[in-house]
Design a protein around this motif. Sequence first.
Motif, PDB file in Angstrom:
ATOM      1  N   PRO A 113       0.805  -1.210   0.000  1.00 35.06           N
ATOM      2  CA  PRO A 113       0.000   0.000   0.000  1.00 35.06           C
ATOM      3  C   PRO A 113       0.846   1.272   0.000  1.00 35.06           C
ATOM      4  O   PRO A 113       2.065   1.217   0.107  1.00 35.06           O
ATOM      5  N   SER A 114       0.173   2.414  -0.090  1.00 33.16           N
ATOM      6  CA  SER A 114       0.853   3.702  -0.188  1.00 33.16           C
ATOM      7  C   SER A 114       1.725   3.969   1.031  1.00 33.16           C
ATOM      8  O   SER A 114       1.763   3.196   1.976  1.00 33.16           O
ATOM      9  N   LYS A 115       2.391   5.103   1.033  1.00 35.82           N
ATOM     10  CA  LYS A 115       3.388   5.412   2.050  1.00 35.82           C
ATOM     11  C   LYS A 115       2.816   5.364   3.464  1.00 35.82           C
ATOM     12  O   LYS A 115       3.359   4.712   4.333  1.00 35.82           O
ATOM     13  N   PHE A 116       1.723   6.053   3.715  1.00 34.41           N
ATOM     14  CA  PHE A 116       1.092   6.041   5.035  1.00 34.41           C
ATOM     15  C   PHE A 116      -0.399   5.791   4.877  1.00 34.41           C
ATOM     16  O   PHE A 116      -0.980   6.117   3.853  1.00 34.41           O
ATOM     17  N   SER A 117      -0.993   5.251   5.914  1.00 34.89           N
ATOM     18  CA  SER A 117      -2.412   4.944   5.876  1.00 34.89           C
ATOM     19  C   SER A 117      -3.233   6.223   5.826  1.00 34.89           C
ATOM     20  O   SER A 117      -2.943   7.196   6.513  1.00 34.89           O
ATOM     21  N   LYS A 118      -4.274   6.221   4.995  1.00 34.88           N
ATOM     22  CA  LYS A 118      -5.129   7.399   4.875  1.00 34.88           C
ATOM     23  C   LYS A 118      -6.283   7.365   5.868  1.00 34.88           C
ATOM     24  O   LYS A 118      -6.871   8.376   6.174  1.00 34.88           O
ATOM     25  N   GLY A 119      -6.626   6.202   6.340  1.00 38.61           N
ATOM     26  CA  GLY A 119      -7.722   6.077   7.294  1.00 38.61           C
ATOM     27  C   GLY A 119      -7.393   5.052   8.352  1.00 38.61           C
ATOM     28  O   GLY A 119      -6.437   4.297   8.240  1.00 38.61           O
ATOM     29  N   GLY A 120      -8.192   5.029   9.397  1.00 36.12           N
ATOM     30  CA  GLY A 120      -8.004   4.055  10.465  1.00 36.12           C
ATOM     31  C   GLY A 120      -6.779   4.311  11.311  1.00 36.12           C
ATOM     32  O   GLY A 120      -6.127   3.380  11.768  1.00 36.12           O
ATOM     33  N   VAL A 121      -6.456   5.582  11.545  1.00 38.94           N
ATOM     34  CA  VAL A 121      -5.234   5.910  12.278  1.00 38.94           C
ATOM     35  C   VAL A 121      -5.502   6.376  13.710  1.00 38.94           C
ATOM     36  O   VAL A 121      -4.565   6.606  14.468  1.00 38.94           O
ATOM     37  N   HIS A 122      -6.773   6.511  14.093  1.00 40.52           N
ATOM     38  CA  HIS A 122      -7.118   6.950  15.439  1.00 40.52           C
ATOM     39  C   HIS A 122      -7.947   5.880  16.132  1.00 40.52           C
ATOM     40  O   HIS A 122      -8.755   5.196  15.510  1.00 40.52           O
ATOM     41  N   LYS A 124      -0.929  -0.495  16.728  1.00 45.61           N
ATOM     42  CA  LYS A 124      -0.785   0.271  15.496  1.00 45.61           C
ATOM     43  C   LYS A 124       0.431  -0.239  14.737  1.00 45.61           C
ATOM     44  O   LYS A 124       1.457  -0.551  15.339  1.00 45.61           O
ATOM     45  N   SER A 125       0.339  -0.326  13.419  1.00 46.90           N
ATOM     46  CA  SER A 125       1.476  -0.778  12.619  1.00 46.90           C
ATOM     47  C   SER A 125       2.439   0.379  12.377  1.00 46.90           C
ATOM     48  O   SER A 125       2.022   1.520  12.210  1.00 46.90           O
ATOM     49  N   THR A 126       3.720   0.070  12.361  1.00 47.61           N
ATOM     50  CA  THR A 126       4.735   1.087  12.065  1.00 47.61           C
ATOM     51  C   THR A 126       5.431   0.812  10.737  1.00 47.61           C
ATOM     52  O   THR A 126       6.143   1.669  10.239  1.00 47.61           O
ATOM     53  N   THR A 127       5.244  -0.379  10.189  1.00 49.68           N
ATOM     54  CA  THR A 127       5.783  -0.720   8.873  1.00 49.68           C
ATOM     55  C   THR A 127       4.670  -1.325   8.035  1.00 49.68           C
ATOM     56  O   THR A 127       3.590  -1.598   8.537  1.00 49.68           O
ATOM     57  N   ARG A 128       4.943  -1.544   6.746  1.00 47.26           N
ATOM     58  CA  ARG A 128       3.917  -2.114   5.879  1.00 47.26           C
ATOM     59  C   ARG A 128       4.103  -3.618   5.742  1.00 47.26           C
ATOM     60  O   ARG A 128       5.176  -4.150   6.006  1.00 47.26           O
ATOM     61  N   GLY A 129       3.030  -4.269   5.358  1.00 48.94           N
ATOM     62  CA  GLY A 129       3.084  -5.714   5.174  1.00 48.94           C
ATOM     63  C   GLY A 129       1.720  -6.281   4.861  1.00 48.94           C
ATOM     64  O   GLY A 129       0.756  -5.544   4.630  1.00 48.94           O
ATOM     65  N   PHE A 130       1.639  -7.604   4.859  1.00 51.54           N
ATOM     66  CA  PHE A 130       0.388  -8.305   4.600  1.00 51.54           C
ATOM     67  C   PHE A 130      -0.030  -9.039   5.866  1.00 51.54           C
ATOM     68  O   PHE A 130       0.773  -9.717   6.498  1.00 51.54           O
ATOM     69  N   LEU A 131      -1.293  -8.925   6.226  1.00 50.73           N
ATOM     70  CA  LEU A 131      -1.843  -9.591   7.398  1.00 50.73           C
ATOM     71  C   LEU A 131      -2.823 -10.660   6.929  1.00 50.73           C
ATOM     72  O   LEU A 131      -3.795 -10.351   6.241  1.00 50.73           O
TER      73      LEU A 131
END
Length: 124
Positions: A6-15, A24-31
């Motif tokens: 996905p893109s650089k930072f999450s656009k939603g679901g951050v609060h 909260k995730s600090t890196t990207r990956g697949f879950l």
Amino acid sequence: QKGKYPSKFSKGGVHRIYSRYGVKSTTRGFLTSSQMEAVRLVITRAFRRKAKLIFRVFPNVSRTSKPVEVRMGKGKGGISRWVFKVSPGRIIFEVGVKESSRIGVSKVLHTAASKLPFKTKVLV
């Protein structure tokens, strides 16, 4: 064909919305769905019925694979698992804990976060 991260930072679901505690995730990956089940088992065994677990993600992307030792060609393989593409900053899950069982919440969340394949931060 694994697709792109996905893109650089999450656009939603951050609060946090539902509770005081979360991961909260600090890196990207697949879950994957099996990793989500491992997290659910850790938290339900630790808190029994004194906590409510809320997943903020859902595995909605299919991954395909062909069986081992199958020759090239003959089309795409069948669906083997479902994943969610995680961006940095995304809240993975939240835990609502009753007042009587707040001791050791961060330790349980660290244990649950260790089941995930990317780096996380426990929100307390």
